[in-house]
Structures are given as C-alpha cells and as structure tokens.
Design a protein around this motif. Structure first.
Motif, PDB file in Angstrom:
ATOM      1  N   LEU A  10      12.152  -4.810 -19.423  1.00 59.44           N
ATOM      2  CA  LEU A  10      11.870  -5.843 -18.119  1.00 59.44           C
ATOM      3  C   LEU A  10      12.757  -5.218 -16.901  1.00 59.44           C
ATOM      4  O   LEU A  10      13.933  -4.700 -17.167  1.00 59.44           O
ATOM      5  N   VAL A  43       7.356 -13.215  -5.862  1.00 60.98           N
ATOM      6  CA  VAL A  43       6.459 -13.714  -6.865  1.00 60.98           C
ATOM      7  C   VAL A  43       4.982 -13.980  -6.134  1.00 60.98           C
ATOM      8  O   VAL A  43       3.984 -14.343  -6.975  1.00 60.98           O
ATOM      9  N   GLN A  83       7.124 -12.668 -12.679  1.00 57.14           N
ATOM     10  CA  GLN A  83       7.087 -14.195 -13.059  1.00 57.14           C
ATOM     11  C   GLN A  83       8.433 -14.801 -12.549  1.00 57.14           C
ATOM     12  O   GLN A  83       9.463 -14.040 -12.562  1.00 57.14           O
ATOM     13  N   VAL A 118      11.332 -17.643 -13.176  1.00 56.71           N
ATOM     14  CA  VAL A 118      11.863 -18.553 -14.101  1.00 56.71           C
ATOM     15  C   VAL A 118      13.005 -19.416 -13.070  1.00 56.71           C
ATOM     16  O   VAL A 118      13.688 -19.072 -12.550  1.00 56.71           O
ATOM     17  N   TYR A 126      14.839  -7.273 -13.856  1.00 58.96           N
ATOM     18  CA  TYR A 126      15.240  -8.728 -13.361  1.00 58.96           C
ATOM     19  C   TYR A 126      15.468  -8.658 -11.807  1.00 58.96           C
ATOM     20  O   TYR A 126      16.150  -7.681 -11.304  1.00 58.96           O
ATOM     21  N   ILE A 169      11.448 -19.382 -20.388  1.00 59.02           N
ATOM     22  CA  ILE A 169      11.368 -17.991 -20.299  1.00 59.02           C
ATOM     23  C   ILE A 169      10.117 -17.482 -21.153  1.00 59.02           C
ATOM     24  O   ILE A 169       9.488 -16.682 -20.817  1.00 59.02           O
ATOM     25  N   ALA A 177       6.963 -17.510 -19.214  1.00 55.92           N
ATOM     26  CA  ALA A 177       6.966 -16.564 -18.050  1.00 55.92           C
ATOM     27  C   ALA A 177       6.547 -15.234 -18.848  1.00 55.92           C
ATOM     28  O   ALA A 177       5.729 -14.607 -18.206  1.00 55.92           O
ATOM     29  N   LEU A 178       7.152 -14.988 -20.041  1.00 53.69           N
ATOM     30  CA  LEU A 178       6.782 -13.878 -20.818  1.00 53.69           C
ATOM     31  C   LEU A 178       5.348 -13.717 -21.300  1.00 53.69           C
ATOM     32  O   LEU A 178       4.877 -12.620 -21.576  1.00 53.69           O
ATOM     33  N   LEU A 187      14.679 -14.498 -11.626  1.00 54.21           N
ATOM     34  CA  LEU A 187      15.424 -15.652 -12.348  1.00 54.21           C
ATOM     35  C   LEU A 187      16.312 -16.216 -11.243  1.00 54.21           C
ATOM     36  O   LEU A 187      17.014 -15.792 -10.807  1.00 54.21           O
ATOM     37  N   PRO A 192       4.916  -9.837 -18.329  1.00 49.60           N
ATOM     38  CA  PRO A 192       4.995  -9.219 -16.969  1.00 49.60           C
ATOM     39  C   PRO A 192       6.039  -8.186 -16.978  1.00 49.60           C
ATOM     40  O   PRO A 192       6.719  -7.775 -18.083  1.00 49.60           O
ATOM     41  N   LEU A 244      10.781 -10.136 -14.072  1.00 51.84           N
ATOM     42  CA  LEU A 244      11.234 -11.664 -14.003  1.00 51.84           C
ATOM     43  C   LEU A 244      12.134 -11.931 -12.961  1.00 51.84           C
ATOM     44  O   LEU A 244      13.087 -11.133 -12.490  1.00 51.84           O
ATOM     45  N   GLN A 271      15.643  -7.751 -22.003  1.00 56.17           N
ATOM     46  CA  GLN A 271      15.401  -6.622 -21.035  1.00 56.17           C
ATOM     47  C   GLN A 271      15.135  -5.279 -21.708  1.00 56.17           C
ATOM     48  O   GLN A 271      14.466  -4.437 -21.597  1.00 56.17           O
TER      49      GLN A 271
END
Lengths: 335, 299
Positions: free
Chosen positions: A198, A58, A86, A88, A200, A157, A160-161, A170, A165, A168, A193
């Motif tokens: 998204l 990140v 981002q 989390v 991850y 979360i 972050a959203l 996590l 982005p 993510l 997702q």
C-alpha cells in the motif's frame, strides 16, 4: 528513491466562495506525488489545507484548478478509479454507523461495490478483512459502542481495505486515540503497508508519529507546501522557519533535551486571516517569521531545491543554504 | 478512584499523567470539591490546603479557597466562559467575587490580559468570547485564573484542542507566570512531552489509582511501574528505527465498576506473578525519588 508514481497532484488550487468577499483559497498550487508502497507525511496546523487536500485526493471534492491523477489517470468523481484510493478519518466512531454491526458495515461496502457474488463469499471476505486488521472473528457481531477506540479504528481501516485500494489517505488516524493505542495502530499500518504493497498519505500534526512512518514529508502553511523532502532532512534539519518552529513547539518526551529557544520564535496564529499576511505578492509566513527580510514582502517564494530531494519555499533559507544545519532541539544543561 | 494521595508543595510544578478514564481529572476536580454529590461521593480521606481541611469545609468557606487560592483552567474555554458577557466583565466579576474593589479590578484586568501575552489588551477586554480564537480564549481563562494571584494553578489539559505553536505559547506562558509569581502549577495531561518539559514531579495514574510517583528525571530514565515503562515505550522516540514496531501495551484498561482485588494492571502486565491477582500493591520505594505500586519493583 525511484518507483512508480501512484498519486500525482499537480498545481492543485481549491477555492471556496465566501459571503460578501473574495473566495477563500484553501489550497494554492500544491504539487505532490506519492510513490508505490511509500508514505507521504503531510504536516501543518489547522487551516493549512491538509484536510482539504485529503478530500480532493479521494475525489470527495474537485480542485478549482490543477490536476490529481491516481495510477496515471485523472481522478473524476464516481469513477471506478476512486476505489483505488480510500480515506480513513480521525474519529472512528463518527465514521461508523452506530446501529449496524461490524460484519454488516463491512458487508455493505462489498455489496455497494459488487464484490463477492454470494453471501458466503462476502462472509468469508469479512473474516479475512478482520484478520488483516488483527481482530478476532468474535467481533463480527459487535456494535461500534461495544468497541474500544483502537478496535473501532481497526474496523474503519478494514472497511477502507474492503475494496482493495492501492492508496490510503489517513487523516489524523491516531489523534483521537489514547497514547497506549496509538502505537498499536501505527504498527498495524506499517505491517499492512508491507503486506499489501500500500501507499499512504499520512496527515497529522503529531510530528513524531509522522516521522516514524513517512518516507517523505510535506509541510503545509496556509494552503501551500513550504518544505518537502526525506523525513530525516525535513524534521531533523528543517530549512523553513515554520518547519523549525513547528518541530520545536512540540514538547519532546525527553527531559534531557529541550526546544531551541531561537526556533520557537513565532508570533500570531496561523489562521489569523485566511488571506496571507504577505498579501498577494509576498511570503505567506511573513507576519510570523523571525527571519523576514525586505524581499519577503515583495516576492512570493517558490518551492525550490536546497538539496537534490529537498525543496523549500523561503528566500532567506535559499540564499544562504546550510549555514549550519540547526535542529529544533538542544541538550538541556544539567541543573 | 481509590486511595489517591496527592500533595502539591508550594511553588512546585507537578504533573498528573494518565489516559482517558484513569481518574486524573476526577482527582483534581475533587480537590476543589467540584463534583456533584450524588452521584460522586467523597468516601473518605482528607483534602488539606495550607493546614485547613477542604473536605470538612462548608460551601461558603470553600468558595474563599476556590479560585482565590487554588485556580483552575479547563480543557474547553468556550464552555467555561459566558458567551453573553464581554471578557473584561467576566474577569472583573471574578475578582469582585473574591473581594477585590471594582477600580482595582478594572486596572488589574488590563494588566493580566497584557501579562498573558495579548498584543492589544484593550481590544480583547471589550470582545465577546465568540470573537476570539481558541488560543486567545485559553489565554483569557488563564488571565482570569491568575488575576487574583492564586497560590496553586491547576491546568486540566488546557492545550489539547489547540494547534501546536499555540499550545507551546500557552505552556511557555504558564511557565513564565510560575517563574515570576512562584505559584505552584499542576498540569493534568496525557502528553508525556508536557511532563518531560514542564514539571518537576510526576504522578502516573491508572484505573483510578496512583501507580507511580517520581521526579521527572527518574521517571524517564528509570521508569519503575510496568505501566509507566510501557507508556514511555509506546512513543516513537529518536532512538527507534524508522518504521520499527513500537511497544504495544495490549488489552484494555479494566472497567472501573468491575475491579476486583489485586493489581488493576495485572491483566496487561508482562511481569505479573500470582500475588498480583490477590493483593493490590501499595506504593513501594522504587528508587531515589520514586515509589511504584508494583510487587515486582526493586528498590
């Protein structure tokens, strides 16, 4: 599997200076990629470098050597690109300011990133974000201490959203939560997702959780990726002795099955010395490995394919591929 | 906590499972009367160990049971050890407090450190707590607990803070000690994996009550209480399809200060009926080796 690569780490190394000694090498030649709308699970024990990797991905820190690219561009701190990815954290309460309300925490992000030009626009975006994580608008004016662990993680979360982005990262997103809440957060992440397309990077030591949500899994040991491949292959028929030990070590919540005792053979501890026991040349897992041979002390094993999509860094596994796929669990004899 | 009946039989392995705030730690702490009074008050009931009532004992009598007969290992070893004393000093001190002569204690100290799997017991003995890793400290705690050969070992989430391979070593170590000495083990945990693999009998706690008591096999094959069913359902188990929705319990545990009448789980329960709001269910027979506090159980 094929698709766009949204995140690419190439030969990433990270060293931290150590007082009165050689630098600590937290990451050693890590190469990983994440495809669009897919999940890369990263597993390993404390000190394996998984959180360092998250911070590099990140842009919170920069690699000592190697490259990290997000959406095809090199990641540099402070660039707008950083918005695409981002992080989390594990403990939602320590990542939320206890003195500001949920709505304020989300608005702050929008203001900093100049998203939404008017107050009303920002307010409706806050409601939209709360809706995304399935929190009713009545939580707008709550303070973090008025939230349960699961609700606080939803807010984290949502925050972050807020910057829309693509990826993510996590870092143990369910570890600080109660068992009954973990399922809720996992379900939410899977839905988001699909809904938002998204990607991850899911970092955890909970293999059952990682298996449930990940498409591809990377197993890390002392700063290196030692096994990598599709979730089913890596966790159900692990090739690296460390992956086998890790998978067998977790008590399975099913009294009819138990860990294969031979898979549990592992000695010592992962962070015994930051410098791997195999020294600069040998295998980092040497000192704990039940299968080690002479070559393991002499030559560092490279990550090489054992199946088309499945790579492993182990001399012994690569020389005798697929003796017989051995899972980490066996049936328990009825007593 | 209300109306908790806890019995540990000689030589058995019992699990107490529940989420944070369910009262599982309070239960075991109150067994040894380790809770400060006030604010915590033992309002009723009895605690019997080998025929003696612990609730009626004075501090001195209690001290002879605590540690010696019933030993406890806690989640955080760092806060249970004195940072200024060497490991051996602390283990020997514990034994002396229970009347073991000094030289026997010294010999036994080395023996138990070896027994808990220390590769180099002599080095560990002279170490200070800060020189040891979390896993090693937890072994020291276990060594200290078993040094006086207790009849019952109560382990309150002792592996939560440890890495999985180290956690497994501790679990296997206690299992081995149980097998060789026959001491009873009580695992207090939120981890259903530990329950499935390491205990014979399980108590499930919710909002300060025991809501189900069953053999391990029964609990996993035929959970009776809706809370237990949900708890097992939330786990991503092998049968669950990849990325499929897991069972959610929904809602939150009730605030213990505001528990009214009726079943404490009723607001989150998918099968609650009118009666559940008015009358709190007692533990009812739910199967061969299980009882559950639910009006809807079918015996």
């Amino acid at each position: 599997m094929s698709g766009d690569i949204v995140l690419q780490a190439t030969a990433v190394e990270k060293e931290y200076p150590a007082r009165g000694g050689p630098a600590v090498r937290a990451l050693r030649g890590v190469t990983l990629q994440v495809e669009r709308a897919s999940t890369l699970g990263v597993v390993g024990e404390s000190g394996c470098g998984k959180s360092t990797l998250a911070r590099l991905m990140v842009g919170l820190e920069t690699p000592t050597r190697g490259r990290i690219e997000v959406m095809g561009h090199a990641l540099e701190p402070g660039r707008a690109l950083a918005r695409q990815i981002q992080l989390v954290f594990q403990d939602p309460f320590s990542s939320l300011n206890p003195r500001i309300t949920v709505a304020k925490a989300l608005q702050e992000v929008l203001v900093v990133h100049r998203l939404g030009s008017t107050r009303t626009q920002r307010q409706s975006r806050v409601d939209e974000l709360l809706g995304l994580v399935a929190l009713s608008p009545r939580y707008r004016d709550r303070y973090p201490h008025e939230l349960s662990g699961g609700q606080a993680q939803r807010v984290a979360i949502a925050r972050a959203l807020a910057v829309e982005p693509k990826i993510l990262v996590l870092d143990e997103p369910t570890s600080a939560l109660d068992v009954s809440v973990r399922a809720e957060i996992l379900n939410l992440l899977v839905r988001l997702q699909d809904q938002l397309d998204l990607s991850y990077v899911f970092i955890s030591h909970d293999l059952a959780m990682v298996r449930h949500v990940s498409d591809v899994i990377a197993v890390m040991y002392l700063g290196e990726v030692v096994e990598h491949g599709p979730y089913g292959e890596v966790l159900d028929a692990p090739c690296h002795p460390y992956t086998r030990a890790l998978a067998a070590a977790i008590p399975v919540p099913d009294p009819t099955r138990r860990a294969d005792p031979s898979a549990l053979e592992v000695s010592g501890r992962p962070d015994a010395a930051r410098e791997p026991l195999g020294g600069a040349t040998g295998c980092p897992y040497l000192g704990r490995c039940p299968d080690a041979e002479a070559v393991c002390a002499e030559q560092h094993p490279a990550l090489r394919p054992i199946e088309p999509d499945h790579t492993v860094a182990c001399h012994v596994a690569l020389r005798a591929p697929r003796r017989a796929p051995r899972g980490p669990l066996v049936e328990r004899a009825p007593s | 906590m209300r109306g908790v009946d806890l019995d540990v039989m000689a030589g058995e392995k019992l699990g107490i499972v529940g989420e944070s705030g369910s009262g599982k730690s309070l239960t075991v702490l109150s067994v040894l009367r380790l809770l400060p009074d006030p604010p915590v008050r033992l309002l009723g009931g009895s605690i019997t160990y080998a025929g003696q009532d612990l609730a009626a004992m004075d501090e001195k009598q209690l001290a002879s049971v605590r540690g010696k007969e019933i030993a406890m290992v806690y989640q955080d070893p760092m806060s249970s050890l004195n940072p200024l004393l060497r490991v051996s000093t602390q283990i020997i001190e514990t034994m002396s407090a229970h009347g073991v002569p000094k030289d026997t204690a010294r010999r036994r100290c080395r023996e138990v450190l070896h027994q808990v799997g220390m590769a180099d017991p002599d080095r560990v003995a002279v170490a200070f707590p800060h020189e040891l890793s979390g896993g090693m400290l937890q072994r020291v705690m276990i060594a200290m607990a078993v040094a006086v050969s207790p009849r019952v070992l109560i382990a309150d989430e002792p592996t939560t803070a440890l890495d999985v391979t180290i956690q497994r070593q501790i679990l296997d170590l206690v299992e081995a000690l149980h097998e060789t000495s026959g001491m009873a083990v009580v695992w207090v945990t939120h981890d259903l994996g530990v329950v499935a693999q390491f205990v014979d009998r399980v108590l499930v706690m919710y909002a300060g009550r025991i809501v189900e008591r069953a053999s391990t096999a029964q609990l996993f094959s035929r959970p009776a209480h809706p809370y237990t069913k949900a708890l097992i359902g939330t786990l991503p188990r092998d049968g669950a399809a990849h990325r499929s929705a897991l069972v959610q319990i929904g809602g939150q545990p009730p605030d213990p200060a505001r528990l009214g009448q009726g079943c404490p789980f009723r607001d989150r329960c998918p099968i609650a009926v009118d009666r559940c709001a008015h009358e709190e269910p007692p533990l009812l027979p739910a199967g061969e080796d299980s009882v559950a506090a639910c009006w809807r159980v079918e015996g």
